[in-house]
Design a protein around this motif. Sequence first.
Motif, PDB file in Angstrom:
ATOM      1  N   GLU A 117     -23.613 -42.491   1.686  1.00 21.56           N
ATOM      2  CA  GLU A 117     -22.207 -42.704   1.323  1.00 21.56           C
ATOM      3  C   GLU A 117     -22.112 -43.497   0.014  1.00 21.56           C
ATOM      4  O   GLU A 117     -22.856 -44.465  -0.191  1.00 21.56           O
ATOM      5  N   VAL A 118     -21.218 -43.065  -0.873  1.00 22.92           N
ATOM      6  CA  VAL A 118     -20.965 -43.817  -2.105  1.00 22.92           C
ATOM      7  C   VAL A 118     -20.093 -45.015  -1.742  1.00 22.92           C
ATOM      8  O   VAL A 118     -18.939 -44.866  -1.349  1.00 22.92           O
ATOM      9  N   VAL A 119     -20.667 -46.213  -1.852  1.00 23.38           N
ATOM     10  CA  VAL A 119     -19.963 -47.420  -1.399  1.00 23.38           C
ATOM     11  C   VAL A 119     -19.362 -48.215  -2.556  1.00 23.38           C
ATOM     12  O   VAL A 119     -18.570 -49.130  -2.339  1.00 23.38           O
ATOM     13  N   PHE A 120     -19.749 -47.871  -3.784  1.00 21.28           N
ATOM     14  CA  PHE A 120     -19.183 -48.590  -4.938  1.00 21.28           C
ATOM     15  C   PHE A 120     -19.284 -47.696  -6.163  1.00 21.28           C
ATOM     16  O   PHE A 120     -20.268 -47.006  -6.367  1.00 21.28           O
ATOM     17  N   ARG A 121     -18.202 -47.722  -6.986  1.00 23.16           N
ATOM     18  CA  ARG A 121     -18.202 -46.957  -8.231  1.00 23.16           C
ATOM     19  C   ARG A 121     -17.432 -47.744  -9.285  1.00 23.16           C
ATOM     20  O   ARG A 121     -16.350 -48.245  -9.016  1.00 23.16           O
ATOM     21  N   TYR A 122     -18.016 -47.848 -10.464  1.00 17.83           N
ATOM     22  CA  TYR A 122     -17.341 -48.560 -11.553  1.00 17.83           C
ATOM     23  C   TYR A 122     -17.591 -47.802 -12.849  1.00 17.83           C
ATOM     24  O   TYR A 122     -18.722 -47.457 -13.177  1.00 17.83           O
ATOM     25  N   THR A 123     -16.510 -47.528 -13.589  1.00 17.20           N
ATOM     26  CA  THR A 123     -16.618 -46.818 -14.864  1.00 17.20           C
ATOM     27  C   THR A 123     -16.433 -47.804 -16.010  1.00 17.20           C
ATOM     28  O   THR A 123     -15.410 -48.484 -16.110  1.00 17.20           O
ATOM     29  N   GLU A 124     -17.449 -47.878 -16.852  1.00 21.84           N
ATOM     30  CA  GLU A 124     -17.386 -48.741 -18.029  1.00 21.84           C
ATOM     31  C   GLU A 124     -17.071 -47.865 -19.231  1.00 21.84           C
ATOM     32  O   GLU A 124     -17.904 -47.072 -19.684  1.00 21.84           O
ATOM     33  N   GLU A 125     -15.859 -47.959 -19.707  1.00 17.00           N
ATOM     34  CA  GLU A 125     -15.445 -47.142 -20.846  1.00 17.00           C
ATOM     35  C   GLU A 125     -16.031 -47.709 -22.132  1.00 17.00           C
ATOM     36  O   GLU A 125     -15.912 -48.896 -22.410  1.00 17.00           O
ATOM     37  N   VAL A 126     -16.691 -46.845 -22.867  1.00 15.30           N
ATOM     38  CA  VAL A 126     -17.265 -47.254 -24.146  1.00 15.30           C
ATOM     39  C   VAL A 126     -16.178 -47.100 -25.209  1.00 15.30           C
ATOM     40  O   VAL A 126     -15.834 -45.981 -25.610  1.00 15.30           O
ATOM     41  N   LYS A 127     -15.631 -48.202 -25.623  1.00 18.44           N
ATOM     42  CA  LYS A 127     -14.526 -48.168 -26.582  1.00 18.44           C
ATOM     43  C   LYS A 127     -15.047 -48.115 -28.018  1.00 18.44           C
ATOM     44  O   LYS A 127     -15.993 -48.811 -28.367  1.00 18.44           O
ATOM     45  N   SER A 128     -14.421 -47.287 -28.813  1.00 19.29           N
ATOM     46  CA  SER A 128     -14.783 -47.196 -30.223  1.00 19.29           C
ATOM     47  C   SER A 128     -14.332 -48.458 -30.937  1.00 19.29           C
ATOM     48  O   SER A 128     -13.279 -49.035 -30.605  1.00 19.29           O
TER      49      SER A 128
END
Length: 229
Positions: free
Chosen positions: A152-163
């Motif tokens: 089961e996927v218990v954690f997800r975090y998206t780190e946006e790479v900002k220009s």
Amino acid sequence: MKKKLVIAGFVLLLAAILVFAAIQFTNVSASESITEGEARELIKDRYQGEIQNLKKVNSNYMIEMKKGEALYEIMLSENGGDILSFEKKEQDSIGKQKQLDEEKIKKIIRAEEPGEVLSMKKVTHKEKSAFEAIVQKDEDKIKITVDAQTGEVVFRYTEEVKSPVKNLTEEEAIQIALKSEPGEVDDISFEESERGSYYLVEIEKDDGREAAVEIHAITGEVLSVSWDD
């Protein structure tokens, strides 16, 4: 004639006895049938264990019981409560599932977030064994944590790479630098620091010296001028 009457009476009596016996047998069988709740209590009282699972299979009860660190599988008859089988299960089944290997975890991750798996390591998430992976998807980096047992996927975090923020174009930065230090532009690069983002314009002067002019990438302010003899 009398003989025929005697035979007929005997047959009727025998039939009555058989019917009575059948009724009694049915009543006895029905009275001996036990419910799921009774099956649970019977096993708990008899073996002093903890019931993990109970399901009915045909006319029997299949019961999983944990006692200490061991897990047992018991087959109990619905009629009468007789123990039909009693087996100890393998250690891997004792409240613990085998952990999924890395390849299976990667397949789960790719199904959740198609992209390149940059790294993966074993971690502990909420006191459970898990795998933590970093996935590169387009311009973003995504951190995913997957339970090592259930998948089961218990954690997800998206780190946006900002220009980097920049309002000035290179050409505009060059024009500002040339106004400050006339000459021939040798090179221009975009830099970032704690002070913010800026353009570094290298200008070759007529006298052979080289000036490095820092131009603020947003305001166009000349931040500094340094010389390289």
